[in-house]
Scaffold this motif. Structure first.
Motif, PDB file in Angstrom:
ATOM      1  N   ARG A 272      -5.300  -1.476  -7.330  1.00 26.74           N
ATOM      2  CA  ARG A 272      -5.893  -2.721  -6.913  1.00 26.74           C
ATOM      3  C   ARG A 272      -5.716  -3.774  -7.811  1.00 26.74           C
ATOM      4  O   ARG A 272      -5.933  -3.418  -9.045  1.00 26.74           O
ATOM      5  CB  ARG A 272      -7.652  -2.606  -6.102  1.00 26.74           C
ATOM      6  CG  ARG A 272      -7.431  -1.660  -4.681  1.00 26.74           C
ATOM      7  CD  ARG A 272      -8.824  -2.160  -4.737  1.00 26.74           C
ATOM      8  NE  ARG A 272      -9.123  -1.457  -3.405  1.00 26.74           N
ATOM      9  CZ  ARG A 272      -9.019  -1.156  -1.756  1.00 26.74           C
ATOM     10  NH1 ARG A 272      -7.902  -2.128  -1.634  1.00 26.74           N
ATOM     11  NH2 ARG A 272      -9.263  -0.315  -1.246  1.00 26.74           N
TER      12      ARG A 272
ATOM     13  N   THR B 169       0.887  -1.222  -0.094  1.00 32.07           N
ATOM     14  CA  THR B 169       0.042   0.493  -0.216  1.00 32.07           C
ATOM     15  C   THR B 169       0.191   0.956  -0.052  1.00 32.07           C
ATOM     16  O   THR B 169       1.848   1.562   1.350  1.00 32.07           O
ATOM     17  CB  THR B 169      -0.678  -0.341   1.386  1.00 32.07           C
ATOM     18  OG1 THR B 169      -2.054  -1.248   0.869  1.00 32.07           O
ATOM     19  CG2 THR B 169      -1.398   1.304   1.228  1.00 32.07           C
TER      20      THR B 169
ATOM     21  N   GLN C 130      -5.654   8.170   0.227  1.00 30.56           N
ATOM     22  CA  GLN C 130      -5.468   7.729  -1.204  1.00 30.56           C
ATOM     23  C   GLN C 130      -6.015   8.476  -2.102  1.00 30.56           C
ATOM     24  O   GLN C 130      -6.682   8.837  -2.160  1.00 30.56           O
ATOM     25  CB  GLN C 130      -5.925   6.357  -0.466  1.00 30.56           C
ATOM     26  CG  GLN C 130      -4.994   5.415   0.511  1.00 30.56           C
ATOM     27  CD  GLN C 130      -5.950   3.912   0.532  1.00 30.56           C
ATOM     28  OE1 GLN C 130      -6.504   3.613   0.272  1.00 30.56           O
ATOM     29  NE2 GLN C 130      -5.631   3.378   1.748  1.00 30.56           N
TER      30      GLN C 130
ATOM     31  N   HIS D 153      -2.841  -0.176  -3.222  1.00 35.50           N
ATOM     32  CA  HIS D 153      -3.810  -0.079  -2.239  1.00 35.50           C
ATOM     33  C   HIS D 153      -3.446  -1.956  -2.662  1.00 35.50           C
ATOM     34  O   HIS D 153      -4.527  -2.978  -2.250  1.00 35.50           O
ATOM     35  CB  HIS D 153      -5.393   0.319  -2.177  1.00 35.50           C
ATOM     36  CG  HIS D 153      -5.760   1.102  -3.092  1.00 35.50           C
ATOM     37  ND1 HIS D 153      -5.000   2.365  -2.346  1.00 35.50           N
ATOM     38  CD2 HIS D 153      -6.358   1.769  -3.675  1.00 35.50           C
ATOM     39  CE1 HIS D 153      -5.302   3.679  -2.701  1.00 35.50           C
ATOM     40  NE2 HIS D 153      -6.337   3.273  -3.887  1.00 35.50           N
ATOM     41  N   GLU D 154      -3.149  -2.308  -1.171  1.00 32.81           N
ATOM     42  CA  GLU D 154      -3.478  -3.965  -0.717  1.00 32.81           C
ATOM     43  C   GLU D 154      -3.078  -4.622  -1.748  1.00 32.81           C
ATOM     44  O   GLU D 154      -4.041  -5.842  -2.243  1.00 32.81           O
ATOM     45  CB  GLU D 154      -4.537  -4.129  -0.053  1.00 32.81           C
ATOM     46  CG  GLU D 154      -5.168  -3.319   0.693  1.00 32.81           C
ATOM     47  CD  GLU D 154      -6.061  -3.706   2.259  1.00 32.81           C
ATOM     48  OE1 GLU D 154      -6.996  -4.706   1.611  1.00 32.81           O
ATOM     49  OE2 GLU D 154      -6.343  -2.645   3.047  1.00 32.81           O
TER      50      GLU D 154
END
Length: 516
Positions: A492, A276, A283, A289-290
């Protein structure tokens, strides 16, 4: 006429505004244009295609008056007789929009539109008049931007539109476009083509230099192919096929554009676990993200996604270039590592071929030898000195390995063709024998011949166990050269595909978030 049997057509230009007549040009005893003749008509889009080194850039510089032909002549309709010079071509209306946009980021749109042609009276700038004219030009291009906006705050697409406004302000009759779509999304390309068609219908002529076959077939009125500095063929895009054009460019059938040899997937080389980039309160859509993924030795893992999906941002986080990494773990060959900067990544055997080869991948004012040597100085040094012979030997070996075409290893990188610049970036990192290679848009702006060489290199590297993360906006390229594909959307991972599952439709749906 059937597209599968179409032949090259003869030029049919009844109102030529530019005539290239038996033009030849040589540098250092090497002829780069051989007796080239070409007629360019008013209000048409003529695309010039050819491999790197075919003579496209030299022809453009001759049209601009930056160079003078050694033989033959260029005639501009209505211009005074005599050789075309930089000043006479500009006064006549010959303008070029370069691939690397020549905008002034700290100045406003108005200032950029009028740079070099400011309106003045009594020693004072007529700022109101310049601003009003800029508004008119932007409206003519259907561009909704304030003339007071700093160009540095604009997207690449909007900066390009400012370049068009500048060209119109200079009363351009012919606009030369050098790879104008290389940094644009599909939507931005569509908008660019709308502007081109509108200006064409108003009588502006375009000389379009591009390697993107589908775009060339869509936008061109005529397609001219050069090879080894010679005029080869001219095609009608309504009847030509990609295969026909590519074959004329490379001089041989080109049936297997993408050929991924049978991979031998080995142990884990790189693993990301929940990477992340920014904390939740900061963000953005493009920030990773992840993100979790695994890349194996000998594998090509394709990373697809639209512009702004976060692919390049993910790479910067992996390489330690982002100073805002918020969370997640990185494993190299099964061991968790801390990457605090690019030096750490390089020491771990990770190499990154950036998408911006001129500004980030090369020192363009330095020699080819120096560019190849720079990341390898510690290995070349004896005590505190780097020997000239060791530098030369390394450069010579890499130039031969990559097939880089240059006058010598002392040639400045700026004078290499786009394909050879890209090979130079690859050469400097491959000299370190990396175990993990990140290729970010590795074939952007290079010709089909150079692409094929890079694809062959990818196969050779993975055959000896190098793990490759391939990032590309060219979906056929990702599909053709990857063993697995991950899709990024809004920072993502949105989907994963094994090779047997690849389809352009399914991958694109994952890119845009379509639901059936």
């Amino acid at each position: 006429m059937d597209r599968g049997t179409a032949e090259a057509v003869e030029p049919d230009v009844t109102a030529a505004v530019v005539s290239v007549r038996n033009v030849s040009k040589a540098f250092f005893g090497v002829t780069v244009l051989h007796d080239v003749s070409l007629e360019i008509g008013a209000g048409e889009i003529v695309t010039i295609m050819g491999e790197n080194g075919a003579g496209k850039s030299t022809l453009a510089k001759l049209l601009l008056g930056e160079l003078e032909p050694d033989g033959g002549e260029i005639v501009l309709e209505g211009a005074p007789e005599g050789p075309v010079t930089l000043a006479s071509a500009k006064a006549w209306g010959m303008v070029m929009v370069h691939q690397e946009l020549l905008s002034l980021p700290l100045m406003s749109i108005t200032d950029n539109v009028f740079v070099g042609s400011e309106l003045g009276k009594g020693g004072w700038l007529r700022r109101s008049a310049m601003r009003e004219r800029t508004v008119e030009l932007l409206q003519a291009l259907d561009v909704r931007l304030s003339p007071d906006t700093l160009v540095g705050d604009l997207s690449i697409a909007d900066r390009q539109r400012v370049e068009f406004a500048r060209a119109l302000n200079a009363r351009a009759r012919v606009i030369i476009l050098d790879e104008p779509t290389s940094s644009l999304s599909d939507g931005e390309i569509g908008k660019l083509f709308e502007i081109m068609r509108k200006l064409r219908d108003d009588g502006v002529t375009f000389v379009f230099v591009s390697h993107r076959m589908n775009e060339v077939l869509e936008i061109s009125d005529r397609i001219v192919v050069l090879k080894d500095g010679r005029f080869v063929k001219e095609f009608d895009p309504s009847t030509a096929t990609e295969q026909m054009i590519i074959s004329s460019m490379v001089g041989r059938p080109f049936d297997a554009m993408y050929h991924r040899e049978q991979p031998q997937r080995g142990p884990e080389a790189l693993r990301l676990d929940g990477i992340t980039q920014l904390p939740p309160d900061r963000q953005t859509a493009s920030a990773p993200h992840e993100v979790s993924l695994t890349l194996h030795e000998g594998e090509v893992l394709g990373l697809a996604g639209l512009v702004g999906a976060g692919r390049s941002e993910l790479v910067k986080t992996i390489m330690g270039e982002s100073r805002h990494a918020e969370g997640g773990r990185v494993f190299v060959h099964g061991k968790q590592v801390a990457i605090r900067g690019p030096a750490d990544a390089i020491a771990l055997g990770i190499a990154w071929v950036t998408e911006d080869r001129r500004d980030e991948g090369l020192i363009v004012d330095a020699s080819l030898r120096m560019n190849i040597a720079l990341p390898n100085l510690s290995e070349l040094a004896r005590a505190t000195f780097v020997g000239r012979r060791s530098e030369e030997e390394l450069a010579t070996a890499q130039i031969r390995r990559l097939g880089i075409k240059a006058r010598s290893d002392l040639q400045e990188a700026r004078y290499l063709s786009g394909g050879n610049q890209q090979k130079a970036v690859l050469a400097k990192w491959l000299a370190r024998e990396p175990g993990i290679l990140i290729l970010d848009e590795p074939t952007r702006g290079i010709d089909v011949g150079a692409k094929a060489e890079i694809y062959g290199l990818i196969n050779r590297l993975t055959a000896v166990g190098v793990a490759i993360l391939l990032i590309s906006s060219d979906l056929p390229e990702v599909i053709g050269m990857s063993d697995r594909i991950l899709v990024m959307r809004d920072g993502r991972i949105s989907a994963e595909f094994e090779r047997g599952e690849f389809s352009e439709e399914a991958i694109m749906e994952s890119c845009v978030g379509s639901q059936k």
